[in-house]
Structure formats: C-alpha cells, structure tokens
Design a protein around this motif. Structure first.
Motif, mmCIF file in Angstrom:
data_model
loop_
_atom_site.group_PDB
_atom_site.id
_atom_site.type_symbol
_atom_site.label_atom_id
_atom_site.label_comp_id
_atom_site.label_asym_id
_atom_site.label_seq_id
_atom_site.Cartn_x
_atom_site.Cartn_y
_atom_site.Cartn_z
ATOM 1 N N LEU A 292 0.763 -1.123 -0.063
ATOM 2 C CA LEU A 292 0.056 0.005 0.047
ATOM 3 C C LEU A 292 0.890 1.226 0.054
ATOM 4 C CD1 LEU A 292 -2.940 1.504 0.385
ATOM 5 C CD2 LEU A 292 -2.473 1.168 2.696
ATOM 6 N N LEU A 293 0.602 2.078 -0.958
ATOM 7 C CA LEU A 293 1.429 3.437 -1.012
ATOM 8 C C LEU A 293 0.306 4.447 -0.673
ATOM 9 C CD1 LEU A 293 3.919 5.151 -1.873
ATOM 10 C CD2 LEU A 293 2.474 5.551 -4.210
ATOM 11 N N THR A 294 0.670 5.112 0.607
ATOM 12 C CA THR A 294 -0.263 6.193 1.202
ATOM 13 C C THR A 294 0.774 7.317 1.786
ATOM 14 O OG1 THR A 294 -1.938 6.132 2.640
ATOM 15 C CG2 THR A 294 -0.341 4.856 3.233
ATOM 16 N N ASN A 295 -0.154 8.321 2.009
ATOM 17 C CA ASN A 295 0.354 9.435 2.668
ATOM 18 C C ASN A 295 0.412 9.172 4.236
ATOM 19 O OD1 ASN A 295 0.595 10.632 0.022
ATOM 20 N ND2 ASN A 295 0.042 12.734 0.777
ATOM 21 N N PHE A 296 1.021 10.072 4.793
ATOM 22 C CA PHE A 296 1.056 10.233 6.412
ATOM 23 C C PHE A 296 -0.211 10.972 6.950
ATOM 24 C CE2 PHE A 296 5.399 9.720 5.486
ATOM 25 C CZ PHE A 296 5.994 8.655 6.431
ATOM 26 N N HIS A 297 -0.966 10.068 7.619
ATOM 27 C CA HIS A 297 -2.286 10.558 8.242
ATOM 28 C C HIS A 297 -2.617 11.187 9.459
ATOM 29 C CE1 HIS A 297 -3.543 8.762 4.418
ATOM 30 N NE2 HIS A 297 -3.143 7.493 4.959
ATOM 31 N N LEU A 298 -3.706 11.871 9.592
ATOM 32 C CA LEU A 298 -3.944 12.290 10.954
ATOM 33 C C LEU A 298 -3.754 11.403 12.303
ATOM 34 C CD1 LEU A 298 -5.513 14.350 8.662
ATOM 35 C CD2 LEU A 298 -6.859 15.222 10.657
ATOM 36 N N PRO A 299 -3.569 11.856 13.433
ATOM 37 C CA PRO A 299 -3.792 10.987 14.746
ATOM 38 C C PRO A 299 -5.355 10.961 14.647
ATOM 39 C CG PRO A 299 -2.650 12.919 15.061
ATOM 40 C CD PRO A 299 -3.121 13.353 13.791
ATOM 41 N N ARG A 300 -5.857 9.693 15.440
ATOM 42 C CA ARG A 300 -6.924 9.473 15.779
ATOM 43 C C ARG A 300 -7.911 9.213 14.341
ATOM 44 N NH1 ARG A 300 -7.947 10.354 21.520
ATOM 45 N NH2 ARG A 300 -10.132 10.734 20.988
ATOM 46 N N SER A 301 -7.407 8.975 13.458
ATOM 47 C CA SER A 301 -8.349 9.209 12.238
ATOM 48 C C SER A 301 -8.558 7.771 11.665
ATOM 49 C CB SER A 301 -7.591 10.144 11.058
ATOM 50 O OG SER A 301 -6.400 9.265 10.715
#
Length: 343
Positions: A292-301
């Motif tokens: 999986l290629l993905t960005n860095f996401h928000l905490p608690r998301s």
C-alpha cells in the motif's frame, strides 16, 4: 485487548503539516515500511517494485466543490460532499447552525440554492437553481478546490491548487477530496514504472468530505463512515485476479473500494455502488493488497486506523515516530510511505 480511539493518537508538530507540495512531485520522500524502515524517495519507487506487479490507482477527479455565497447580508460557505441527483447535493455549511430549511443562498454567477433539509451530523441538503451540466459548469467557474482544513489558504482559495490538488490519473469528476497517494506521480515516474514492467489499472472511488470528519467516540466500532460511490469494471477486476505479480494499491481510497468488492478469499469482482467500509484493527482483515502506497495521516483518524489494520499497529506507531523524528511532511501535500502487508 479492545482498542480505543486514543490508542491511535500520536504527537505531531504542526510545522510538519505540508502546506504546499514539493516540486517535482516525485521528489517527495518515501518511507519504506517492511520488517524495518528505510528512507527513500518517490522517484525510487520502481526499484521497490517487481516486473509483473500490478498497481491499482484511483482515477477520480476533484471538482471545485467549495462555494462562497450569502444568505441576505450573512456570508455562507458551503462544502458540497455528495451528489444526490442532477440538482441536489449534500453539503456542510458555515455557519451551519444559523441556516434553516427554506433558506435561500445566493452564489456568484446567479447560482442559487435552497436548503431543503437539515440532517444529522451537520449535513444539509441543497437544491440548486441549475442542474446537470449547467450546475457542473457553475461549480467549475465559481467554486474553489475543497482543500482539507489543515491546509491554510485565503478565502476563495489559491488558483495554483486547481492543478496541484489533482492527480495525473484524474478522469472521472466527482470527488471533493483528492486521493492523495496519486498526487506523487509524474509522467517521468509512470514511464519508469512501465520500463520496470509494473502494470497499472484504474478504479474509481469518489472521495467525500467525510474522509476529514473526526472520530468522536472512544469506541472505533461506534463510528459510522459516510458512503462513497465507486466502480470497478469487469476488465479491471479480471486484470486484478489474473495478475502475475503482487497487488500494489496506490491510496487508501482504492484499497477501501477493492475491499468492498472482494470475497472472503480476496478475489475482486466487478462492482458499482456505495461503500461505507471501515477498515481498522479488530475489524475485518484486509484481503486484497500486498503493498500500500499512502501519505501520512492524522492522529485518531479512520485512515491511520486503516494503515494500522494493513501493516500492524505497532509497526505503524514505529513508522510514524520515525517520520516525525526525521521531519517527514504530513498529510495531503506531504510525503508518503510504502507499506508491506503485516502478518
């Protein structure tokens, strides 16, 4: 052990939230997360993949879904997030609490909308004075790109985001948020992947504004995702099932759609409709992707929960701690990670 929403929290310095993309886009950093962690660049992605691997991307196109209007003397901002029919949209509005059913909102270019219905969660249903292609043209002419709230822009937006917040794969209009993993790809990178023997297929998932909504319960299982419309064609499903190598998914949106269409064995069938699938540790296992290629996401998301379900919560905690320590850029215009599937 039962996981709570707080188990998916982490400290993120605000200065690491990217406000602009790097140029060229494939110069962004890439954290390869497998048994260990390796700092790379997006341009090195072909070196991490193999001939015969199949990459699935989301070909949705972001529409200028943020409108600025007036109800009498009062300013109103409306973020459209789900089309109901040729004339009607669900939206979030500011200041939403002051709006009442029957209120009329005037937008630029003579476009008007009537508030038909107030719904739970702050949603409103708007009926526009234009429909179909006429309404689409009005949005293109007068709408602003629906950037997430953590990207700061002056009122009315920045014209540069019309291109910057759109992937090279964008074909099918309907999203109100970009499938951000796709923002890293350039024609040069696509040519290098093709030369490497990496194949590519496209699916469509129209991303809704619900992707930005926080989880307000400590029990993740109590959270309800907004439905999003997607489609996997028969040809694409057949290519996924018949691939020679690994299944590499570019983005959480494409992964959610594949999982909605997969059977218990992970076989992907042609599919069209709405999905509100919520992938998280403790829920249904991921059945399809190998990487999986993905960005860095928000905490608690919900998105951080998704990557934890895919690669393992402890591995993702370590990866994000490393990313913070190494000053990776976070969220939509930020850097990316390539995740190997966890055990």
């Amino acid at each position: 052990m039962t996981l709570t929403t707080s188990d998916f929290d982490f400290d993120l310095p605000s200065e690491l939230i990217a406000q602009r993309p790097v140029e060229p886009r494939d110069a962004a950093r890439l954290l390869h997360v497998s048994a260990g962690l390796a700092d790379r660049r997006i341009a090195e992605l072909p070196d991490l993949l193999r001939p015969g691997d199949l990459m699935v991307v989301n070909d949705t196109r972001v529409i200028p879904a943020r409108l600025y209007g007036r109800r009498g003397a009062a300013a109103v901002e409306a973020l459209l997030h789900k089309r109901l029919d040729e004339r009607r949209w669900l939206a979030f509005a500011r200041p939403g609490r002051r709006l009442r059913e029957g209120d009329r909102i005037a937008f630029p270019g003579g476009l008007e909308a009537m508030l038909e219905e107030r719904r739970q969660g702050g949603e409103i249903a708007l009926a526009f004075s234009a429909e179909g292609k006429e309404l689409d043209a009005a949005l293109e002419a007068h709408g602003a790109m629906p950037l997430p709230p953590y990207i700061k822009r002056p009122k009315g937006g920045d014209p540069g985001d019309r291109d910057a917040y759109q992937t090279v794969f964008a074909r099918e209009p309907g999203s109100v948020a970009a499938p951000t993993a796709g923002l890293h790809f350039t024609p040069r990178l696509l040519a290098a992947l093709e030369a490497r023997g990496v194949e590519r297929a496209a699916v469509t998932l129209h991303v809704g504004a619900g992707t930005f909504l926080p989880i307000r319960t400590e029990d993740p299982a109590a959270h309800r995702m907004h439905g999003e419309w997607g489609r996997i064609t028969e040809e694409t499903a057949a290519r996924i099932r018949g691939r020679r190598g690994r299944l590499v998914v570019a983005g959480t949106t494409a992964l959610r759609l594949l999982e909605a269409a997969a059977d218990a064995s992970g076989a992907v069938a042609p599919w069209e409709g709405e999905t509100d699938i919520f992938l998280r540790p403790g829920g249904r296992e991921v059945r399809t992707a190998d990487l999986l290629l993905t960005n860095f996401h928000l905490p608690r998301s919900t998105l951080f929960m998704l990557v934890a379900a895919f690669a393992g919560l402890e591995r993702m905690r370590a990866a994000y701690a490393h990313a913070v320590q190494q000053r990776y850029r976070f969220f939509s215009y930020g850097d990316a990670c390539l995740l190997e599937r966890g055990e």
